[in-house]
Design an enzyme around this catalytic site. Sequence first.
Site, mmCIF file in Angstrom:
data_model
loop_
_atom_site.group_PDB
_atom_site.id
_atom_site.type_symbol
_atom_site.label_atom_id
_atom_site.label_comp_id
_atom_site.label_asym_id
_atom_site.label_seq_id
_atom_site.Cartn_x
_atom_site.Cartn_y
_atom_site.Cartn_z
ATOM 1 C CG HIS A 58 -2.174 -1.104 1.270
ATOM 2 N ND1 HIS A 58 -2.665 -1.423 0.479
ATOM 3 C CD2 HIS A 58 -2.272 -2.499 2.456
ATOM 4 C CE1 HIS A 58 -3.901 -2.679 0.507
ATOM 5 N NE2 HIS A 58 -2.885 -2.868 1.989
ATOM 6 C CG HIS A 220 -7.216 -5.932 1.612
ATOM 7 N ND1 HIS A 220 -7.553 -4.913 2.212
ATOM 8 C CD2 HIS A 220 -5.558 -5.730 1.444
ATOM 9 C CE1 HIS A 220 -6.633 -4.376 3.054
ATOM 10 N NE2 HIS A 220 -5.583 -4.833 2.654
#
Length: 332
Positions: A58, A220
């Site tokens: 991320h 996700h």
Amino acid sequence: MKMKKFLNDPNTLTAEMLEGLALAHGNIVDVLPGNLVVSKALKDAGRVTIVTLGGTGHEPALSGFVGDGMLDIAVAGDVFAAPNPQSCFEAIKLADKGKGVLFLVLNHAGDMLTGNMTMKMCKQAGLNVRKVVTQEDISNAPRSNADDRRGLAGAVPLYHIAAAAAKEGRSLDEVADLAQRYADSMATIAVAVRCATHPASGASFGDLGDEDMEIGMGQHGEGGGGRQPMKTARETIAIMANALVKDIPLQKGDRAFVMVNGSGATTLMEQLILYKDCVRYLESLGIEVVANMVGEILTVQEQAGFQLNIAKWNDEFLRFWNTPARTIAFNK
């Protein structure tokens, strides 16, 4: 389609990334065993300190926000996976400078499991720790059932505000209560127009085709249930900002913070247009935007889309926001 990424070994992604992080930003952080990214400012921290955890993949979050005026330690897991509780426990012990530790956790199943186990270990060891969970994604639960909401990029401004309060000398309870008030003041919703691929396996998170976008997709690849034909920036902001304003709620005369967080493959041009449209939308409701973040803050590899985060701000939040910070990805 074959994945095209500049990688070496799928089994060493996190280790290699953290080695590169240490080489590139060794003036700001150290990387210690257990995948602990530690602020160099920690050694002089006679105050409440702040620790968080989360999977890699991320970037720049979460390790990019370690440094003076934000996080003291971020514990990195493997790609999109929580780290182990022992590493988090070691991080909290290292961070503790006698004033207590604020432990910030984003609401995802793996992170919460690790966070809860870590807190049990801290209690057994007699450590002074307060845990605050961010859970602001409005797409998968109403505010009345906030425990089911995912934690998204809204945690990042909270890092700075909580750290500023700690630097001012506030107690652990005061810093944790401030962090909780901030967490309760915000809401986030995401949209995706093209899905990411997992860098270790090459598996795609999904297929949105050439014509559709999905409002509410998680970071996700979790489905959001808001698939619809692609819209303009202004139309998309109207849908998303309207939902956030109602959720918080915001009213005429209120002040707001706005974040446009690119998911990894949305250009800065697009992000700035989206931010402009959000400011104009809120102005039309009599809401003043007093601070912002625009850019890639918490990404999902090469996913195209963005997260829109809005928070209701008061004088206290604004004062702490306007204090200095020096991290890898954020400086004031």
